[in-house]
Design a protein around this motif. Structure first.
Motif, short mmCIF file in Angstrom:
data_model
loop_
_atom_site.label_atom_id
_atom_site.label_comp_id
_atom_site.label_asym_id
_atom_site.label_seq_id
_atom_site.Cartn_x
_atom_site.Cartn_y
_atom_site.Cartn_z
N ASN A 58 0.94 -1.23 0.03
CA ASN A 58 0.03 0.12 0.10
C ASN A 58 0.67 1.24 0.02
OD1 ASN A 58 -2.45 -1.12 -0.09
ND2 ASN A 58 -2.69 -1.00 2.10
N LYS B 156 2.18 1.94 -3.12
CA LYS B 156 1.17 1.91 -4.26
C LYS B 156 0.63 3.56 -4.04
CE LYS B 156 -3.21 -0.08 -3.84
NZ LYS B 156 -3.99 -1.06 -3.93
N ASP C 156 5.18 6.36 5.04
CA ASP C 156 5.13 6.83 3.50
C ASP C 156 5.06 8.33 3.36
OD1 ASP C 156 2.56 7.42 2.97
OD2 ASP C 156 2.17 5.37 3.04
N GLN D 227 -12.47 1.68 0.56
CA GLN D 227 -11.34 2.33 -0.01
C GLN D 227 -11.52 3.76 0.46
OE1 GLN D 227 -11.40 1.20 -4.01
NE2 GLN D 227 -9.63 -0.35 -3.48
N ALA D 228 -10.42 4.54 0.79
CA ALA D 228 -10.77 5.85 1.21
C ALA D 228 -11.26 6.74 0.10
CB ALA D 228 -9.47 6.73 1.43
N THR E 266 -8.65 -4.18 -3.54
CA THR E 266 -10.22 -4.57 -3.45
C THR E 266 -10.90 -3.91 -2.06
OG1 THR E 266 -9.00 -6.19 -2.11
CG2 THR E 266 -9.79 -6.79 -4.38
N GLY E 267 -9.88 -3.24 -1.47
CA GLY E 267 -10.40 -3.02 0.11
C GLY E 267 -10.25 -4.00 0.88
N LEU F 254 -6.18 -4.33 4.07
CA LEU F 254 -6.08 -3.95 5.52
C LEU F 254 -6.69 -4.53 6.46
CD1 LEU F 254 -5.60 0.02 5.30
CD2 LEU F 254 -4.01 -1.72 5.96
P1 ADP Z 1 -6.86 -1.87 -1.26
O1 ADP Z 1 -6.70 -3.27 -1.94
O2 ADP Z 1 -7.91 -1.06 -1.79
O3 ADP Z 1 -5.53 -1.14 -1.19
P2 ADP Z 1 -6.77 -1.80 1.56
O4 ADP Z 1 -7.58 -2.66 2.78
O5 ADP Z 1 -5.17 -2.41 1.69
O6 ADP Z 1 -7.27 -1.92 0.33
O7 ADP Z 1 -6.54 -0.45 1.78
C1 ADP Z 1 -7.89 0.32 1.89
C2 ADP Z 1 -7.74 1.70 1.44
O8 ADP Z 1 -7.15 2.43 2.53
C3 ADP Z 1 -7.36 1.82 0.22
O9 ADP Z 1 -7.99 1.71 -0.98
C4 ADP Z 1 -6.61 3.52 0.39
O10 ADP Z 1 -7.82 4.35 0.06
C5 ADP Z 1 -6.48 3.46 1.92
N1 ADP Z 1 -4.96 3.47 2.10
C6 ADP Z 1 -4.24 2.18 2.71
N2 ADP Z 1 -2.97 2.29 3.00
C7 ADP Z 1 -2.68 3.57 2.33
C8 ADP Z 1 -1.42 4.45 2.19
N3 ADP Z 1 -0.31 4.03 2.56
N4 ADP Z 1 -1.65 5.66 1.81
C9 ADP Z 1 -2.74 6.11 1.56
N5 ADP Z 1 -4.00 5.35 1.55
C10 ADP Z 1 -4.01 4.15 1.84
#
Ligand code: ADP
Length: 530
Positions: A286, A289, A318, A337-338, A349-350, A353
């Motif tokens: 993440n 990304k 980051d 997702q944010a 996929t959200g 985390l």
């Molecule tokens: P995804 O597969 O969409 O990355 P996650 O559950 O890993 O799903 O993350 C959920 C959401 O949290 C992401 O879609 C993003 O919006 C936000 N997010 C997670 N990690 C970060 C990060 N390091 N910086 C910014 N946004 C993040």
């Protein structure tokens, strides 16, 4: 309550009945007459009363006898009965009356107010009992509905689990073929425009695989089916491995990518190293990304010790897009997702985390996030690990193996899927391995009887004879050099139960499909080192 409470008035003298009826005419009750003990018994059989007003002296059967018989019916055991008598003061009557369960005596001539008051009291008690009974009935029904719903939910969860494990197998097999065919194509000197298409194909297939793994993991956690290993591992080596695996991505984005491991972090700890990698891979994936410029940093340090446990803090920070304050609390929820543009721009996929958080919590750790939009995010994980007394681990064969030529080896590939057969053989042939093929377990056993191999790659699900049984057969062969050769399972299952089963059937290891050439190499190489 729909029906009026009923009162049974028992008296051989109709004018007495009429007097009582008059006195009770203002109550909201239904009055029923009985002119003898026998008639009273008959009437109590078919209906429920709130109270019986029983004359004691009657010709034939007296009131006490009638009540004794009425009480024999279980439903009337607690039915309030008031005796009406002119001679209740005599001891004989009192004891007899009490023995039959009278609740009260009323003397003739009746004093109206006292009489009405007593009857009203019993009628009210009856009404309340009925309300209570109805309430209990309702609760029982609700409870039963809940039980049925719970059973249904359990069945549904089980069906879901079964569906997922079957589907994962069915989907992974063709995916294996797609990913590996793309890899092979790439190595056959494609034109530049073709290379680009192949890379899209490879990337998409790998993404799809990632998604399936996430969904499987999530459902396993959901079903409470996840188990954690407790094995000794060297955390610095694990962190180095993770570092290396993301180095390429970070370099491509021109990000600075740093790992800082504090000196007090023990060399060897006990826990589930694969799950720890998964947690770090999710967080670092993440971070890279969602960061366009600047840096991604991973820090590890000791927070403290408790008994023979050490709490280790792992921070992934980051300088990326950050997460808005109002979204921060939701990022650990599934399918969140944010922002809705995230999927379009970054994919995902959200689920990552949500899985990460569960993996951390189920192992007794915690995870939290701090973030500022435009500045970056910091994910901090605190995980307890059991301490080991060792300073280092015996290097396992895999790590000791320097590049080992596989040339000249004879390997039997047992696989029913033709495409997979072809892909595995192509990889092996690149390393100058002599490949022999068998499309099911029975043929594999036959071949093992006739020729000598250095190693077997064994698919598990096959027609005729599956990989487990074929392994058992080979292990049973007396005076045959193949009896003890390494047999590596090719499995599409992500379930730990399946992996354990592999060892109980005498296999030497497994490789999860789809695999890339280097994974295949590293699974085979340690076994062929002489
Ligand atoms: P995804 O597969 O969409 O990355 P996650 O559950 O890993 O799903 O993350 C959920 C959401 O949290 C992401 O879609 C993003 O919006 C936000 N997010 C997670 N990690 C970060 C990060 N390091 N910086 C910014 N946004 C993040």
């Amino acid at each position: 309550m729909s029906l009026k409470p009923k009162i049974l008035i028992v008296d051989d003298n109709v004018s007495n009945i009429i007097v009582i009826e008059e006195l009770l005419s203002d109550l909201d009750v239904e009055l029923i007459r009985a002119r003898s003990g026998l008639e009273a018994i008959e009437k109590t059989k078919g209906q429920e009363f709130s109270l019986i007003l029983m004359d004691v002296q009657m010709p034939g059967m007296d009131g006490f006898e009638a009540v004794e018989i009425i009480r024999q019916d279980g439903k009337n055991l607690l039915l309030p009965i008031i005796y009406i008598t002119a001679i209740y003061n005599e001891n004989y009557y009192r004891t007899k009356g009490i023995k039959t369960g009278a609740v009260d005596f009323i003397a003739k001539p009746i004093i109206p107010d006292l009489f009405i008051g007593k009857v009203t009291l019993f009628v009210n008690l009856y009404k309340q009992r009925i309300i209570l009974e109805e309430e209990i009935q309702k609760r029982k029904e609700a409870e039963e509905e809940m039980k049925a719903a719970r059973d249904e939910a359990r069945e549904a969860a089980h069906a879901k689990q079964l569906f997922l494990s079957t589907m994962s197998h069915e989907i992974r097999t063709p995916l294996n073929a797609i990913v590996n065919t793309a890899k092979l194509l790439k190595e056959e000197n494609p034109r530049d425009d073709q290379r680009e298409d192949i890379e899209i194909l490879e990337f998409s297939a790998e993404n799809l695989l990632h998604l399936i793994n996430d969904i499987l993991d999530f459902s396993k956690i959901d079903a409470g089916k996840i188990e954690f290993e407790a094995i000794e591992f060297e955390i610095r080596k694990l962190l180095n491995g993770v570092h290396q695996s993301f180095d390429y991505q970070a370099t491509m984005k021109e990000l600075s990518f740093e790992f800082l491991i504090a000196d007090d972090v023990p060399s060897v700890i006990i826990g589930d190293s694969a799950r720890l990698s998964q947690i770090l891979i999710n967080l670092i994936g993440n971070a890279i990304k969602f960061t366009e410029k600047g840096k991604v940093m991973v820090e590890a340090k000791v927070l403290g010790h408790r008994d023979d446990f050490v709490d280790i803090v792992l921070r992934v920070s980051d300088t990326g897009i950050g997460i808005p304050a109002d979204k921060l609390q939701f990022v650990f929820e599934s399918f969140t997702q944010a922002s809705s543009s995230t999927t379009r721009k970054y994919g995902g996929t959200g689920l990552g985390l949500a899985i990460t958080k569960k993996l951390v919590y189920l192992q007794g750790g915690t995870i939290e996030v701090k973030s500022e939009p435009g500045k970056g995010s910091v994910f901090s994980v605190i995980m307890p690990f059991r301490m080991s007394t060792k300073e280092f681990l015996e290097e396992n064969m895999l790590l000791k193996t320097s590049f080992q030529s596989l040339a000249g080896l004879k390997i039997l590939v047992v696989e029913d899927n033709l495409v997979n057969q072809k892909i595995v053989s192509k990889f092996l042939m690149k390393w100058d391995v002599n490949v022999d093929l068998a499309e099911n377990g029975a043929i594999a056993v036959e071949k093992a009887r006739r020729s000598v191999y250095d190693l077997v790659l064994m698919d598990l699900h096959m027609p005729e004879m599956n990989g487990y049984d074929a392994t058992l057969e080979i292990r049973k062969m007396e005076n045959n050099p193949n009896k003890d050769i390494p047999i590596i399972a090719l499995t599409a299952s992500a379930f730990i139960e399946d992996r354990e089963k592999i060892y109980t059937y005498g296999m030497s290891g497994y490789i999860i499909k789809p695999f890339n050439p280097s994974e295949l190499y590293w699974k085979i190489a340690p076994f062929v080192r002489k």
